[in-house]
Design an enzyme around this catalytic site. Structure first.
Site, PDB file in Angstrom:
ATOM      1  N   GLY A   1      -1.926   8.517  -4.869  1.00 58.11           N
ATOM      2  CA  GLY A   1      -0.769   7.884  -5.486  1.00 58.11           C
ATOM      3  C   GLY A   1      -1.013   7.454  -6.929  1.00 58.11           C
TER       4      GLY A   1
ATOM      5  N   ASN B   1       0.797  12.049  -4.405  1.00 56.81           N
ATOM      6  CA  ASN B   1       1.323  11.692  -3.077  1.00 56.81           C
ATOM      7  C   ASN B   1       2.846  11.661  -3.053  1.00 56.81           C
ATOM      8  OD1 ASN B   1      -0.907  11.477  -1.433  1.00 56.81           O
ATOM      9  ND2 ASN B   1      -1.237   9.303  -1.821  1.00 56.81           N
TER      10      ASN B   1
ATOM     11  N   PHE C   1       0.832  -1.195   0.000  1.00 55.66           N
ATOM     12  CA  PHE C   1       0.000   0.000   0.000  1.00 55.66           C
ATOM     13  C   PHE C   1       0.866   1.245   0.000  1.00 55.66           C
ATOM     14  CE2 PHE C   1      -2.442  -3.418   1.769  1.00 55.66           C
ATOM     15  CZ  PHE C   1      -3.692  -3.259   1.177  1.00 55.66           C
ATOM     16  N   GLU C   2       0.402   2.269  -0.673  1.00 57.59           N
ATOM     17  CA  GLU C   2       1.186   3.497  -0.778  1.00 57.59           C
ATOM     18  C   GLU C   2       1.487   4.115   0.579  1.00 57.59           C
ATOM     19  OE1 GLU C   2      -1.170   6.863  -2.463  1.00 57.59           O
ATOM     20  OE2 GLU C   2      -2.746   5.358  -2.533  1.00 57.59           O
ATOM     21  N   THR C   3       0.677   3.799   1.572  1.00 55.40           N
ATOM     22  CA  THR C   3       0.870   4.343   2.908  1.00 55.40           C
ATOM     23  C   THR C   3       2.088   3.742   3.610  1.00 55.40           C
ATOM     24  OG1 THR C   3      -0.758   2.681   3.494  1.00 55.40           O
ATOM     25  CG2 THR C   3      -1.510   4.966   3.411  1.00 55.40           C
TER      26      THR C   3
END
Lengths: 260, 317, 317, 260
Positions: free
Chosen positions: A130, B102, A50-52
């Site tokens: 993202g 992001n 995940f981009e997080t």
């Protein structure tokens, strides 16, 4: 063969496009289902990140967003955005990103920002997140769309995430090292892109629809000359999806009703 | 490092018009106590710089505290794929918005944190993120608005001189981050994903950390590999149990689906949103008073099980 | 990820002429087992890219495995403020050396790890690090030697267009790093300072991790905040207890002052250095055999006390 | 007043230049002594960090290199080079870096790389390490040197770390945002830099030497018109240094021998 919803066949159609070992950049919603079902059925060595910053978490419960605490448990690494988004373009990883959007054009370029203009905005979406990064750097992109004429457009109101740009070799010329959209999975069928021109064409349509309906819902000319009917979901696929992946139907939504 | 109340931190360290980085991500570790306190104190013309937000953004924008936002994603996940208040304010032109990705925002925080003059990426080449600016031309170079959003450069190491996207660093006036633990001397530990919180804190001129627990400094220094920020980068620490509620805080509590669904109900409508502020924000001059309003039952329901770090089996519909 | 012996890893994954990043820093977590094995297998023309090294650099350069080095610092701390073999090879022109600063090298690894086209810094403006190149003009653009060491760019966001130093990314063929723990599936955990090991591993085409302990994957995944690399970035794992000896490995053992002083005695002299290789490198086809030579007494003396992570009171003169 | 070695008065002279609250970028050797003695005597709120990533470690035993495992214990944060070297230039920190070098010129520019040239090398030193970074970005730099004519030179063989460049405002013009050398502490005295020209001058000389000797050991003209004799180490300073900071004399070396 049982009955199934459009959401179910979308998740399974996208899942079938995953190769074992692909490194999957998942968002939430449909992409979570597609990634998880592929891992459970035919791509056990694939890994979801995940981009997080959650890299290969255990995912005992479905995360509702990429920042859900459920993406922080049993992971290989818990990191942050800088690390995770950098993995997208790693040359040794076959990263496949699942993306959605508000608008798409015939080259798979995406809008997830706004309708109208900054000066005269008509609608606002969340923005890239993202998505632009994944579309720029992943090895390949699989796009989820609701198949509607207002979403499949000649010209995007706002160009958020790069697909094949103006087609042909435009993507490489612009400076991207790899990537580009592999397929567009909609509630009506699966679109791919011509090898040379990079224009979208219809590859398969679901059993409950037909190429004419899809052409009517597409705002640009769509080549349907290669189109075949999709293989319907197998009982095994549906069982995994419904019983293991999303038993609470948090993302799947209401089950299909037998018309009989 | 100074221990403060939220009210004191907002009063003494945040000015109208400040550029503020919000920590967390959509439904996780939002600096909610600080957001509510800024609303209570009527801060105005704030200039938010964020990657993917989030509940704090929704409250601050909805309450009219915000003039300007640099952002990659404005939403609260499944509870609001596009933030209702963010969307409304944008469409009604109550805020100016500059869109990034992001990675771009993260790189800008990182450049600010590391003192890099600028940072380059290939992400976004050819897109409107690179071509278009959301801030008005007359705002350019005014106050903290950069003269250019970004620019294209030729890669000096590429034989063909391919274009790359050059981004200016971010050095916000204030970073608001919510940590699980802060030591008595000011060492901070974030648990779970760190998002871009560490970069935001290092990039900011003033760092305000709210935290679940203030612990003996020695407790954190037994395992310095796990720590995130040294004391000398932290300006103020605010004790804030459940300080991210209704967003989640790994190992402490899950997001609160009941509250998030309540917010979803009211957020589209100006009058109902105002009523929400009257019910959930303005009356509470302490975090404890706010938590009394939330109620013990709900707090127990979302508390994290230490085996998972969230609340397994929580009804999230 | 594949579990291998050091011999197998060197034979199958490292070629003569490869560009290799060495993990660790001067006297800490050097990939010593891998260095000794590369010497045993007679690797040639290696192209080392390092920040501050170190004992592995000394051995590899001394044994004639190295043709080219990009480096910020070549020394072993108090045991050899300038590495004896490094100095000798440089002065005798047996190696070509390109000088950088630690930050510059770290930024280049980071740029390689993050896929940045290049990276900019103000560090080194006006100095010979920026003005002079240590590699010969004829080597430029050959093999893995970059066409330019670095270049100056005008900062597009500075009103005066001040110069900044632009550096090309590093993407070495191989990164050799030594970790405390690797899980059975390949997750890696470095303990203590990570130096630039994580950036080096992420930047490299092939990553070989030697480690003190191979542990159940589940053990590492109970605390993913503490982990450093996911399995899919790791190509080979080599079980290597005391794999960094005679350099230190936090929580496992200290540097070995006895061995380092021994090396200091012999390192200036070609014949004595050759005798060292004959005594300490060539005879041992396994780490266990090498450790037998070191001896249990010395290993016990340097073992880390868990309260400190090093050997308190160790005679370090 | 007891007897003391040159190393002892160097460590103490440098330590006296530290202000309480300074964030100290220490190497090993003398700089460790100076930083630690300052912290123990008059700058208790100062914090030591190492380029390797050890931020404010407990330092129960003296580290012999910046990568010594002794810099990883009791720290606020254990990180790596990227984080630690980035702290050097942080605008909110008054970072003071201690550096040594093989050569210095009259503007405090340093050589720690080589003598001769790349083409015809005569001597090799370790190289910059983090010195160039510290000299470029720290708030201030304190330099340790052995005071010898061959080290205090008109022109550096290799220019590794930026001091005041060509003097005057050259440093700001080159693009540096702050910093520059504050003092040069040698085995004979303490040099500072003229406010306007940034040329080195002698501020204090140790009781056992005199300005003439220092001029003779300096390879460029040195202004000694402001020079005064240094305040000798106090008994307290010596006690802290010898009994608390380096009881094993790992860095201090052999004790002073009473000539009487």
């Amino acid at each position: 063969m049982g009955i199934y919803t459009a959401t179910e066949i979308m998740a399974l159609s996208a899942g079938r496009l995953v190769h074992n070992g692909d490194i999957l950049f998942a968002g939430t919603g449909l992409s979570m289902l597609a990634a998880t079902v592929a891992k459970r059925i035919h791509a056990p060595e694939s890994v979801v990140f995940f981009e997080t910053g959650g890299i290969d978490p255990r995912l005992e419960e479905l995360p509702l967003t990429v920042a859900d605490p459920r993406v922080m448990v049993g992971s290989a690494v818990n990191s942050g955005l800088a690390d995770a988004l950098s993995l997208l373009g790693h040359p040794k990883l076959k990263t496949i990103a699942f993306l959605g959007a508000a608008q798409i054009d015939c080259y798979g370029n995406l809008n997830s920002t706004l309708l109208g203009t900054y000066e005269h905005p008509e609608q606002r979406f969340p923005g890239s997140g993202g998505a632009c990064d994944a579309a720029s750097m992943a090895y390949g992109v699989i796009i989820f769309m609701q198949h509607q004429r207002r979403r499949f457009v000649e010209k995007l109101d706002y160009f958020t995430s790069p697909g094949w740009l103006e087609g042909g070799d435009a993507r490489r010329r612009a400076g991207f090292l790899r990537g580009g959209p592999i397929a567009v999975v909609t509630n009506l069928g699966v679109m791919k892109f011509h090898e040379q021109t990079k224009r979208m064409y219809l590859e398969t349509y679901y059993p409950f629809t037909d190429p004419e309906k899809i052409v009517a819902e597409t705002g640009f000319p769509l080549d349907v000359s290669f189109a075949t009917v999709a293989i319907p979901p197998s009982d095994e696929e549906l069982a995994v999806l419904r019983q293991t992946v999303d038993p609470q139907r948090l993302i799947l939504g209401p089950p299909a009703v037998d018309p009989a | 490092m100074k221990l403060m109340t939220a009210a004191e931190a907002v009063r003494t360290l945040i000015k109208d018009g400040d550029q503020i980085a919000l920590g967390g991500f959509t439904v996780n570790r939002n600096p909610m106590l600080m957001a509510r306190e800024m609303i209570r104190q009527g801060k105005r013309h704030l200039y938010l710089v964020v990657h993917s937000h989030g509940q704090a953004l929704e409250l601050l924008v909805g309450a009219g505290c915000v003039q300007r936002v640099e952002i990659a994603y404005g939403g609260v996940g499944r509870f609001a794929p596009t933030g209702f208040r963010f969307k409304k304010a944008f469409l009604e032109k109550k805020i100016e918005v500059e869109d990034y990705s992001n990675l771009q925002m993260t790189l800008r925080f990182m450049a600010g944190a590391m003192g890099m003059p600028f940072v380059v990426t290939r992400s976004g080449l050819g897109t409107d993120i690179v071509r278009l600016s959301g801030f008005s031309p007359e705002s350019r170079g005014q106050g903290r608005v950069p003269r250019q959003k970004l620019t294209l450069l030729k890669d000096p190491f590429d034989p063909d001189g391919a274009d790359v996207v050059a981004l200016p660093p971010l050095n916000p006036d204030v970073a608001l981050v919510h940590a699980q633990y802060v030591g008595e001397a000011g060492t901070c530990r974030f648990c779970g994903l760190t998002f871009a919180d560490i970069e935001q804190a290092k990039a900011a001129k003033t760092v305000i950390v709210t935290c679940e627990e203030i612990v003996p400094e020695a407790y954190l220094r037994r395992e310095p590999d796990r720590n995130s920020l040294p004391p000398f980068l932290v300006d103020a620490v605010v004790a804030a149990p459940f300080g991210a509620h209704p967003t989640a805080c790994h190992q402490f509590y899950d997001y609160d689906p009941k509250h998030m669904n309540l917010f979803k109900q009211i957020a589209r409508d100006d009058d109902r949103f105002k009523a929400y502020l009257d019910e959930w924000v303005y009356p509470f001059d302490s975090q404890e008073a706010y938590l009394e309003r939330v109620g013990v039952r709900d707090l127990l329901e979302i508390r994290a099980n230490p085996g998972w770090g969230y609340a397994p089996g929580l009804d999230r519909r």
